[in-house]
Design an enzyme around this catalytic site. Structure first.
Site, PDB file in Angstrom:
ATOM      1  NE  ARG A  83      -1.756  -4.619  14.985  1.00 50.10           N
ATOM      2  CZ  ARG A  83      -1.772  -5.723  14.241  1.00 50.10           C
ATOM      3  NH1 ARG A  83      -0.922  -5.855  13.230  1.00 50.10           N
ATOM      4  NH2 ARG A  83      -2.640  -6.682  14.501  1.00 50.10           N
ATOM      5  CG  HIS A 108      -5.968  -3.134   8.407  1.00 45.88           C
ATOM      6  ND1 HIS A 108      -4.673  -3.185   7.945  1.00 45.88           N
ATOM      7  CD2 HIS A 108      -6.284  -4.403   8.816  1.00 45.88           C
ATOM      8  CE1 HIS A 108      -4.212  -4.420   8.053  1.00 45.88           C
ATOM      9  NE2 HIS A 108      -5.170  -5.175   8.577  1.00 45.88           N
ATOM     10  CG  HIS A 179      -6.730  -8.220   5.032  1.00 47.05           C
ATOM     11  ND1 HIS A 179      -6.976  -9.446   5.602  1.00 47.05           N
ATOM     12  CD2 HIS A 179      -6.041  -7.511   5.950  1.00 47.05           C
ATOM     13  CE1 HIS A 179      -6.476  -9.469   6.818  1.00 47.05           C
ATOM     14  NE2 HIS A 179      -5.893  -8.309   7.063  1.00 47.05           N
ATOM     15  CD  GLN A 271       1.740  -8.018   9.339  1.00 46.12           C
ATOM     16  OE1 GLN A 271       2.694  -7.297   9.017  1.00 46.12           O
ATOM     17  NE2 GLN A 271       1.444  -8.254  10.602  1.00 46.12           N
ATOM     18  CD  GLU A 284      -2.604  -8.485   5.888  1.00 44.89           C
ATOM     19  OE1 GLU A 284      -2.765  -7.272   6.147  1.00 44.89           O
ATOM     20  OE2 GLU A 284      -2.618  -9.372   6.769  1.00 44.89           O
TER      21      GLU A 284
END
Length: 320
Positions: A83, A108, A179, A271, A284
């Site tokens: 983000r 993204h 992802h 992430q 991620e």
């Protein structure tokens, strides 16, 4: 070129653009990569009894990815993964407006990021494929013409290495990740170990507050392997920081199947995302969310004459 590596037709977009699938196979591991979105469509590995099974969440047909883009199944995410607060950032005194496709924020790479583009593909070895494209100046609001590539290679032993490279003709920001959701086939619950002594706490919109908070005594402490619960969508600060070579940072283990996915990366963060609605865990590897607006975070600015280079290696094994 290895004929076995030539891309096979996987489908076509509404405008007639063909999408191809490349199949990589080595030492019992099979990986399928799409030219659409750089998607890792499937990964097949054996369980503790030697039975092969898929461990990456995905679709059998192109239509699935077109109809259900939001989860970013297996996708190559960019130009900026994660983000950016308020859908804007300032670089060298100029403010750039981005799509606000994640609530009030950019998510993204915007409405049509790298995950929704068709990439050029070429074999780079008997076990690898390089995807490449040019992201033009202004694409999704980002400055600079960026030449970017992602090379997927099965290393000896079957580990999947994803190496990213980018150059630009004007100052910009770059943050790339994969992802894939790992679903290891034993029904869980999974156990996670991660060499991360801190996290970046976020507000209600998933934007970091700027604090680097120690994980000690919290639900975010995975320095020793323990059961992974739900409700996570957080950036973990890796102890190693940014490194020139991929270093081991953790593993995901499924006691039911015995399968293990290990992670090594050059990146400073991971992430960890445990979505609702389906079985899977995204790991991620990337720079931190909202880094373009957080100069105290590791640098994400790419300037002419510099090379963005990043690599992540997912290894596969079993445990009794």
């Amino acid at each position: 070129m290895n004929a076995e590596l030539d891309g096979e037709l996987f489908g076509t977009l509404d405008d007639g653009t063909p999408v191809h699938r490349w199949v990589l196979e080595r030492d019992g591991v099979v990986v399928r990569v799409l030219t659409y979105g750089g998607i890792v469509q499937s990964v097949e590995v054996p369980d503790r009894d030697g039975r092969a099974g898929g461990v990456a969440v995905g679709f059998d047909h192109l239509a699935g990815y077109l109809e259900c883009p939001g989860p970013y199944f297996g996708a190559l995410v960019g130009r900026y993964a994660n983000r950016i607060a308020g859908g804007s950032f300032t670089l060298d005194g100029r403010t750039y407006a981005l799509a606000r496709n994640g609530g009030p924020n950019s998510l993204h790479g915007g409405e049509r990021g790298f995950d929704k583009r068709v990439w050029d593909a070429e074999a780079v070895s008997s076990h690898g494929v390089r995807l490449s494209r040019v992201s033009p100046d202004g694409e999704e609001g980002f400055p600079g013409r960026v030449e970017v590539s992602a090379t997927y290679t099965l290393e000896e032993g079957g580990a999947l290495r994803i190496a990213y490279r980018a150059v630009t003709d004007a100052p910009t920001v770059v943050n790339l990740t994969n992802h894939t959701y790992w679903s290891l086939g034993g029904g869980g619950p999974y156990e996670l170990r991660l060499a991360a002594g801190a996290v970046t706490p976020v507000d209600g919109g998933g934007i970091p507050t700027g604090e680097i908070r120690a994980v000690t005594g919290s639900r975010f402490d995975f320095r020793e392997a323990r059961v992974l619960g739900g409700g996570l969508d957080h950036n973990f600060v890796l102890d190693k920081g940014v490194t020139g070579e991929a270093e081991a940072v953790g593993e995901l283990y499924d006691p039911g199947s015995g399968r293990v996915v290990t992670v090594a990366t050059t990146e400073p963060g991971v992430q960890v995302y445990t979505p609702d609605g389906f079985d899977g865990v995204a790991l991620e590897t990337q720079h931190f969310p909202d880094s373009p607006n957080r100069p105290e975070f590791p640098r994400v600015v790419l300037r002419p004459g510099e090379v963005f280079a990043s690599a992540t290696v997912y290894g596969f094994g079993v445990r009794g």
